[in-house]
Write a protein that holds these residues in place. Structure first.
Motif, mmCIF file in Angstrom:
data_model
loop_
_atom_site.group_PDB
_atom_site.id
_atom_site.type_symbol
_atom_site.label_atom_id
_atom_site.label_comp_id
_atom_site.label_asym_id
_atom_site.label_seq_id
_atom_site.Cartn_x
_atom_site.Cartn_y
_atom_site.Cartn_z
ATOM 1 N N GLN A 98 9.183 -3.239 -4.331
ATOM 2 C CA GLN A 98 9.038 -2.897 -5.447
ATOM 3 C C GLN A 98 7.836 -2.149 -5.460
ATOM 4 O OE1 GLN A 98 7.739 -6.980 -6.076
ATOM 5 N NE2 GLN A 98 5.902 -6.688 -7.051
ATOM 6 N N ASP A 99 7.045 -1.247 -7.001
ATOM 7 C CA ASP A 99 5.991 -0.318 -6.225
ATOM 8 C C ASP A 99 4.614 -1.694 -6.644
ATOM 9 O OD1 ASP A 99 4.714 2.513 -7.040
ATOM 10 O OD2 ASP A 99 4.008 0.867 -8.699
ATOM 11 N N ASP A 130 0.817 5.981 -2.108
ATOM 12 C CA ASP A 130 1.357 5.730 -2.880
ATOM 13 C C ASP A 130 1.767 4.087 -1.811
ATOM 14 O OD1 ASP A 130 1.655 7.295 -4.841
ATOM 15 O OD2 ASP A 130 3.620 8.318 -3.805
ATOM 16 N N ARG A 189 10.174 8.290 3.281
ATOM 17 C CA ARG A 189 9.769 7.082 3.274
ATOM 18 C C ARG A 189 10.537 6.096 4.184
ATOM 19 N NH1 ARG A 189 6.492 7.993 -0.134
ATOM 20 N NH2 ARG A 189 6.489 7.519 -2.293
ATOM 21 N N GLU A 191 3.835 0.812 -1.465
ATOM 22 C CA GLU A 191 5.055 0.063 -1.644
ATOM 23 C C GLU A 191 4.603 -1.226 -1.137
ATOM 24 O OE1 GLU A 191 9.893 1.097 -1.961
ATOM 25 O OE2 GLU A 191 8.592 1.523 0.586
#
Length: 368
Positions: free
Chosen positions: A140-141, A130, A230, A132
């Motif tokens: 934000q993604d 993922d 994270r 970021e």
């Protein structure tokens, strides 16, 4: 720092109002407090001699921040009743300030808006990643990539019959790492990110890093977090601060090396106001280095209407044929010259351990 966005400030003569306002505090009383700041800024500019239309324009612009949720602050540059430029800040200013001067007071932007590295954080595991996007204005993604989902785990058996399965696991890891590296390279290209932060288990981080294009290798930072974790804001800020320090240190090394004459007796770097003024007049500044707390930064020089019309003494401008002249800060005058010749500028505060450059101002030179 690329100074191209400052061009509108030098397309018209001064004087200019330059205002820096912080917006990092957010409480129930914030709208009222910012209205008071708008009034105080307007009064301060008027006290310094600013015209009423310009004071009013600045008052309106600052007052509009009452309900703003910007994380750090904003700068305002105004003249003749109009706010010409209002860049957001990447770092909160030490306090509200207002200046009325022949040139825009733009040098503080080197620390408050410059060197604001953007990170793509990649959370990597064996199945994919993922992405970021993280910077001073939040997160934000930035997409994701999914690789092959099976097989991804080794067995604990050492039996020869499992070797084929183990090989397939290895192939899956290698395939997924290549997919992640390709997607990460595309993400960096699209976002123009300064840093790529890999988060995950050590083996997965290393495998992805080895498959990134060579041009991106020096942008990679590995975070010591387990898979699925994270990064906290503090982690990202540390990575960004280290990048700023490293960049300033590299430029200072170039500057120190450039002060020594080459085989032809030429130097590639200069410091001190007289030498910098001469280099600016000859359009030879390739990169301006500034230590804002240095004594030369606020030293008075004389400027004309054009960026290359500057001198240590007023009489020098008359000798050069300039009839109109004004006193200005050396750092702002040199910054105007850098903008005019498309030269970048950099604050070296983050890496300066001693008095380098001497007086706080220096430059790497270009040769015609």
């Amino acid at each position: 720092m690329d100074l191209a966005f400052l061009h509108p400030l030098y397309e018209h003569p001064g004087p200019w109002a330059s205002v820096y306002v912080g917006t990092s505090s957010h409480t129930e009383s914030t709208p009222h407090e910012r209205s008071l700041v708008a009034q105080a800024v307007s009064r301060e500019l008027a006290a310094q001699g600013a015209d009423e239309p310009t004071c009013a324009a600045v008052h309106r612009a600052v007052d509009e921040l009452r309900h703003a949720s910007e994380p750090h602050g904003r700068a305002f540059f105004a003249r003749s009743g109009e706010v010409v430029l209002d860049p957001p800040l990447a770092y909160a200013p030490p306090g509200t300030s207002a200046h009325w001067s022949p040139l825009p007071r733009a040098t503080p932007l080197l620390e408050l808006a410059g060197e604001d590295p953007v990170c793509v954080v990649a959370y990597v595991d064996r199945r994919g990643a993922d992405f970021e996007l993280r910077g001073s204005r939040g997160s934000q993604d930035a997409g994701a990539v999914a690789g092959r989902q099976w097989p991804v785990h080794r067995t604990s058996s050492a039996d020869w019959s499992e070797r084929h399965f183990q090989l397939r696991v290895e192939n899956t890891w290698e395939h997924n790492a290549a997919e992640i590296a390709d997607a990460l390279a595309v993400c960096q290209e699209e976002t123009k990110a300064d840093l790529l932060v890999l988060v995950g288990e050590e083996r997965e981080r290393r495998t992805v890093r080895e498959r990134l294009p060579q041009r991106l290798r020096d942008r990679v930072v590995e975070a010591r977090h387990g898979a699925g974790s994270r990064l906290l804001d503090d982690d990202v800020e540390r990575v960004r601060a280290e990048h700023v320090h490293r960049r300033a240190a590299e430029e200072l090394e170039r500057f120190l090396a450039g002060r020594s004459p080459d085989a032809e007796g030429r130097t590639a770097a200069v410091e001190g106001v007289p030498a910098l003024v001469e280099a600016a007049r000859e359009h030879r500044i390739d990169e301006l280095l500034v230590r804002p707390d240095g004594p030369d930064a606020h030293r008075e020089v004389w400027i004309g209407e054009d960026p290359d019309q500057l001198a240590v003494r007023r009489t020098e401008l008359k000798t050069l044929g300039e009839q109109n002249s004004w006193a200005a800060r050396a750092d702002d005058a040199l910054l105007r010259s850098a903008v005019a010749t498309d030269a970048p500028a950099l604050s070296v505060t983050a890496a300066t351990a001693d008095e380098v450059p001497v007086g706080g101002l220096g430059a790497l030179l270009r040769w015609k």
